[in-house]
Design an enzyme around this catalytic site. Structure first.
Site, PDB file in Angstrom:
ATOM      1  N   ASP A 137       2.196  -0.333 -13.174  1.00 26.02           N
ATOM      2  CA  ASP A 137       1.667  -0.007 -11.845  1.00 26.02           C
ATOM      3  C   ASP A 137       0.151  -0.179 -11.876  1.00 26.02           C
ATOM      4  O   ASP A 137      -0.481  -0.052 -12.927  1.00 26.02           O
ATOM      5  CB  ASP A 137       1.952   1.464 -11.494  1.00 26.02           C
ATOM      6  CG  ASP A 137       3.424   1.726 -11.182  1.00 26.02           C
ATOM      7  OD1 ASP A 137       4.176   0.770 -10.962  1.00 26.02           O
ATOM      8  OD2 ASP A 137       3.803   2.918 -11.174  1.00 26.02           O
ATOM      9  N   ARG A 188       3.700  -7.962  -9.119  1.00 31.64           N
ATOM     10  CA  ARG A 188       4.181  -7.230  -7.937  1.00 31.64           C
ATOM     11  C   ARG A 188       2.983  -7.088  -6.985  1.00 31.64           C
ATOM     12  O   ARG A 188       1.948  -6.538  -7.370  1.00 31.64           O
ATOM     13  CB  ARG A 188       4.678  -5.837  -8.321  1.00 31.64           C
ATOM     14  CG  ARG A 188       4.961  -4.959  -7.095  1.00 31.64           C
ATOM     15  CD  ARG A 188       4.907  -3.484  -7.393  1.00 31.64           C
ATOM     16  NE  ARG A 188       6.008  -3.044  -8.212  1.00 31.64           N
ATOM     17  CZ  ARG A 188       5.924  -1.995  -9.048  1.00 31.64           C
ATOM     18  NH1 ARG A 188       4.785  -1.332  -9.174  1.00 31.64           N
ATOM     19  NH2 ARG A 188       6.958  -1.636  -9.758  1.00 31.64           N
ATOM     20  N   LYS A 191      -0.054  -3.376  -1.112  1.00 36.29           N
ATOM     21  CA  LYS A 191      -1.297  -3.263  -0.328  1.00 36.29           C
ATOM     22  C   LYS A 191      -2.350  -2.486  -1.105  1.00 36.29           C
ATOM     23  O   LYS A 191      -3.528  -2.798  -1.071  1.00 36.29           O
ATOM     24  CB  LYS A 191      -1.009  -2.547   0.999  1.00 36.29           C
ATOM     25  CG  LYS A 191      -0.352  -3.430   2.037  1.00 36.29           C
ATOM     26  CD  LYS A 191      -0.224  -2.698   3.374  1.00 36.29           C
ATOM     27  CE  LYS A 191       0.520  -3.548   4.383  1.00 36.29           C
ATOM     28  NZ  LYS A 191       0.855  -2.788   5.607  1.00 36.29           N
ATOM     29  N   GLY A 192      -1.942  -1.429  -1.825  1.00 34.13           N
ATOM     30  CA  GLY A 192      -2.891  -0.558  -2.533  1.00 34.13           C
ATOM     31  C   GLY A 192      -2.841   0.833  -1.943  1.00 34.13           C
ATOM     32  O   GLY A 192      -3.039   1.002  -0.738  1.00 34.13           O
TER      33      GLY A 192
HETATM   34  C1  LIG Z   1       7.863  -1.013  -4.863  1.00 34.12           C
HETATM   35  C2  LIG Z   1       6.475  -0.538  -4.598  1.00 34.12           C
HETATM   36  C3  LIG Z   1       5.624  -0.349  -5.673  1.00 34.12           C
HETATM   37  C4  LIG Z   1       4.311   0.064  -5.451  1.00 34.12           C
HETATM   38  N1  LIG Z   1       3.437   0.129  -6.511  1.00 34.12           N
HETATM   39  C5  LIG Z   1       2.134   0.390  -6.268  1.00 34.12           C
HETATM   40  C6  LIG Z   1       1.163   0.314  -7.308  1.00 34.12           C
HETATM   41  O1  LIG Z   1       1.451  -0.003  -8.469  1.00 34.12           O
HETATM   42  N2  LIG Z   1      -0.123   0.604  -6.990  1.00 34.12           N
HETATM   43  C7  LIG Z   1      -0.511   0.932  -5.707  1.00 34.12           C
HETATM   44  O2  LIG Z   1      -1.698   1.149  -5.466  1.00 34.12           O
HETATM   45  N3  LIG Z   1       0.392   1.028  -4.721  1.00 34.12           N
HETATM   46  C8  LIG Z   1       1.695   0.768  -4.962  1.00 34.12           C
HETATM   47  N4  LIG Z   1       2.592   0.830  -3.917  1.00 34.12           N
HETATM   48  C9  LIG Z   1       2.199   1.440  -2.620  1.00 34.12           C
HETATM   49  C10 LIG Z   1       1.523   0.444  -1.697  1.00 34.12           C
HETATM   50  O3  LIG Z   1       0.255   0.101  -2.186  1.00 34.12           O
HETATM   51  C11 LIG Z   1       1.372   1.024  -0.279  1.00 34.12           C
HETATM   52  O4  LIG Z   1       0.536   2.145  -0.328  1.00 34.12           O
HETATM   53  C12 LIG Z   1       2.688   1.446   0.365  1.00 34.12           C
HETATM   54  O5  LIG Z   1       3.704   0.523   0.080  1.00 34.12           O
HETATM   55  C13 LIG Z   1       2.543   1.534   1.905  1.00 34.12           C
HETATM   56  O6  LIG Z   1       2.185   0.306   2.434  1.00 34.12           O
HETATM   57  P1  LIG Z   1       3.210  -0.733   3.140  1.00 34.12           P
HETATM   58  O7  LIG Z   1       2.952  -2.066   2.536  1.00 34.12           O
HETATM   59  O8  LIG Z   1       4.590  -0.263   3.011  1.00 34.12           O
HETATM   60  O9  LIG Z   1       2.731  -0.859   4.629  1.00 34.12           O
HETATM   61  P2  LIG Z   1       2.429   0.256   5.743  1.00 34.12           P
HETATM   62  O10 LIG Z   1       1.761  -0.482   6.842  1.00 34.12           O
HETATM   63  O11 LIG Z   1       1.734   1.421   5.142  1.00 34.12           O
HETATM   64  O12 LIG Z   1       3.870   0.708   6.204  1.00 34.12           O
HETATM   65  C14 LIG Z   1       4.725  -0.112   6.978  1.00 34.12           C
HETATM   66  C15 LIG Z   1       5.875   0.745   7.484  1.00 34.12           C
HETATM   67  O13 LIG Z   1       6.633   1.230   6.370  1.00 34.12           O
HETATM   68  C16 LIG Z   1       7.004   2.588   6.552  1.00 34.12           C
HETATM   69  N5  LIG Z   1       6.303   3.415   5.533  1.00 34.12           N
HETATM   70  C17 LIG Z   1       5.307   3.036   4.705  1.00 34.12           C
HETATM   71  N6  LIG Z   1       4.940   4.034   3.879  1.00 34.12           N
HETATM   72  C18 LIG Z   1       5.728   5.068   4.217  1.00 34.12           C
HETATM   73  C19 LIG Z   1       5.836   6.392   3.729  1.00 34.12           C
HETATM   74  N7  LIG Z   1       5.057   6.851   2.745  1.00 34.12           N
HETATM   75  N8  LIG Z   1       6.759   7.190   4.283  1.00 34.12           N
HETATM   76  C20 LIG Z   1       7.572   6.762   5.279  1.00 34.12           C
HETATM   77  N9  LIG Z   1       7.515   5.509   5.787  1.00 34.12           N
HETATM   78  C21 LIG Z   1       6.604   4.688   5.270  1.00 34.12           C
HETATM   79  C22 LIG Z   1       6.583   2.942   7.953  1.00 34.12           C
HETATM   80  O14 LIG Z   1       7.658   2.636   8.796  1.00 34.12           O
HETATM   81  C23 LIG Z   1       5.416   2.018   8.206  1.00 34.12           C
HETATM   82  O15 LIG Z   1       5.204   1.762   9.561  1.00 34.12           O
HETATM   83  C24 LIG Z   1       3.884   0.370  -4.116  1.00 34.12           C
HETATM   84  C25 LIG Z   1       4.758   0.165  -3.047  1.00 34.12           C
HETATM   85  C26 LIG Z   1       6.021  -0.300  -3.257  1.00 34.12           C
HETATM   86  C27 LIG Z   1       6.891  -0.547  -2.076  1.00 34.12           C
END
Ligand SMILES: Cc1cc2nc3c(=O)[nH]c(=O)nc-3n(C[C@H](O)[C@H](O)[C@H](O)COP(=O)(O)OP(=O)(O)OC[C@H]3O[C@@H](n4cnc5c(N)ncnc54)[C@H](O)[C@@H]3O)c2cc1C
Length: 315
Positions: A137, A188, A191-192
């Site tokens: 991660d 992977r 967004k962060g």
């Molecule tokens: C498999 C995976 C691994 C990850 N690993 C890392 C990592 O190693 N380092 C890191 O910094 N980040 C990691 N992340 C988190 C990532 O950086 C984002 O903070 C997170 O995925 C939210 O962004 P989004 O791309 O889903 O878009 P967003 O625009 O935040 O969300 C899009 C839609 O998804 C849904 N959603 C998103 N988050 C949530 C929530 N918490 N609860 C409920 N619904 C939600 C909502 O419907 C929202 O409208 C990971 C995410 C995933 C999916």
């Protein structure tokens, strides 16, 4: 603006040991446990049971033993041992999902780089024979350089069952992606999840989305089994369209989503023939992970409060 504020607030709350202590008492109770929506349980057995449920629906998992920011080498070695034991238990259980996710500050990066390298090597090495892939991660930007150094060190020793997460928000990421693609490492893309200084990262939502879309294209075209990790329907749609337009096979990459989030989307992607992996966290150290999930979507706070009042499980 509200999003940035929420992220900042929850990132502050994540550091509160008082709140953590209070939350830990209730968080994973079977009924009304506030963290149950996002965390599979406290034990390996609960994690494996949750993996089986996902696999029965055509999903795969990457298992994360929760923990981070460890400051003693004893704790770091103990966490690495737990990961090795997890590999053995998961292999013996015969689950199809052979993927783990690991945070380097959980296995010693805050102690020193050599400790993290040794511990990551233990885990990656234990994964070779039973075919486990270890995804590192990406944590806050203070750790980016050392995280990439550590992963690339293992790659240079010859391990090929290791990859890393790259955050689209970071301004340095295009250069990192180019270098890792040239090595042949799987990335992977996320967004962060961390609040970062403006000079280091894009802060505006549209800038992060644009950076994500550009890196997604680079990875789909020139990457190595990349994981596109987002719940953002627009970015998922863009990925699908690009793959179709370029004739990229649906099993040449995977979508990754978090446990308990957008389950509808997880299943519809599977139905459409995509590989979908769910990031499945378990363990007692769930509090900072849980706070990051709340910070991403303030509406989650309403679910949590409702569950505290009604004692019903969070949807
Ligand atoms: C498999 C995976 C691994 C990850 N690993 C890392 C990592 O190693 N380092 C890191 O910094 N980040 C990691 N992340 C988190 C990532 O950086 C984002 O903070 C997170 O995925 C939210 O962004 P989004 O791309 O889903 O878009 P967003 O625009 O935040 O969300 C899009 C839609 O998804 C849904 N959603 C998103 N988050 C949530 C929530 N918490 N609860 C409920 N619904 C939600 C909502 O419907 C929202 O409208 C990971 C995410 C995933 C999916």
């Amino acid at each position: 603006m509200i999003g940035a504020l929420a992220r900042a607030t929850f990132s502050l709350l994540a550091g509160s040991s008082l709140l953590k202590k209070a939350a830990s008492r209730y968080g994973l109770r079977r009924t009304g446990g506030i963290a149950r929506r996002f965390v599979a349980g406290e034990t390996v057995a609960e994690a494996i049971a949750a993996v089986r449920q996902l696999e029965a629906r055509g999903l795969l998992a990457t298992i994360d033993l929760l923990g981070e920011s460890v400051t003693s080498s004893e704790q770091a070695v103990a966490a690495a041992r737990e990961y090795v034991a997890l590999i053995e238990t998961a292999a013996a259980a015969g689950i199809a999902s052979r993927s783990l996710s690991v945070k380097l500050t959980q296995i010693g990066l805050a102690v020193d780089r050599a400790t993290a390298i040794d511990n990551l090597r233990r885990i990656v090495d234990a994964g070779v024979e039973p075919g486990f892939f270890v995804r590192v991660d990406m944590e806050g930007s203070a750790w980016t350089e050392n995280t990439l150094d550590t992963v690339e060190t293992l790659w240079s020793i010859g391990y090929r069952n290791v990859g890393v997460a790259i955050q689209a928000a970071l301004r340095r990421s295009p250069a990192d992606v180019e270098r890792l693609n040239a090595l042949g490492m799987s990335i992977r893309l996320v967004k962060g999840a961390y609040r970062e200084p403006r000079g280091v990262a894009h802060r505006r939502r549209e800038d992060v989305e644009r950076a994500f879309a550009e890196l997604m294209e680079t990875l789909l075209v020139g990457g190595h089994r990349p994981a596109i990790a987002t719940h953002d329907p627009r970015l998922i749609e863009r990925t699908r369209q690009l793959a179709d337009a370029r004739g990229i096979a649906r099993d040449a990459f995977e979508f990754e989503l978090l446990y308990g989030i957008r389950r509808d989307l997880q299943h519809s992607l599977v139905r459409d023939g995509y590989q979908v992996r769910v990031y499945l966290p378990y363990g007692t150290e769930w509090y900072p992970y849980f706070m990051r999930r709340l910070g991403e979507r303030p509406a989650n706070v309403a679910f949590v409060l409702k569950s505290l009042v009604s004692e019903e499980s969070v949807p």
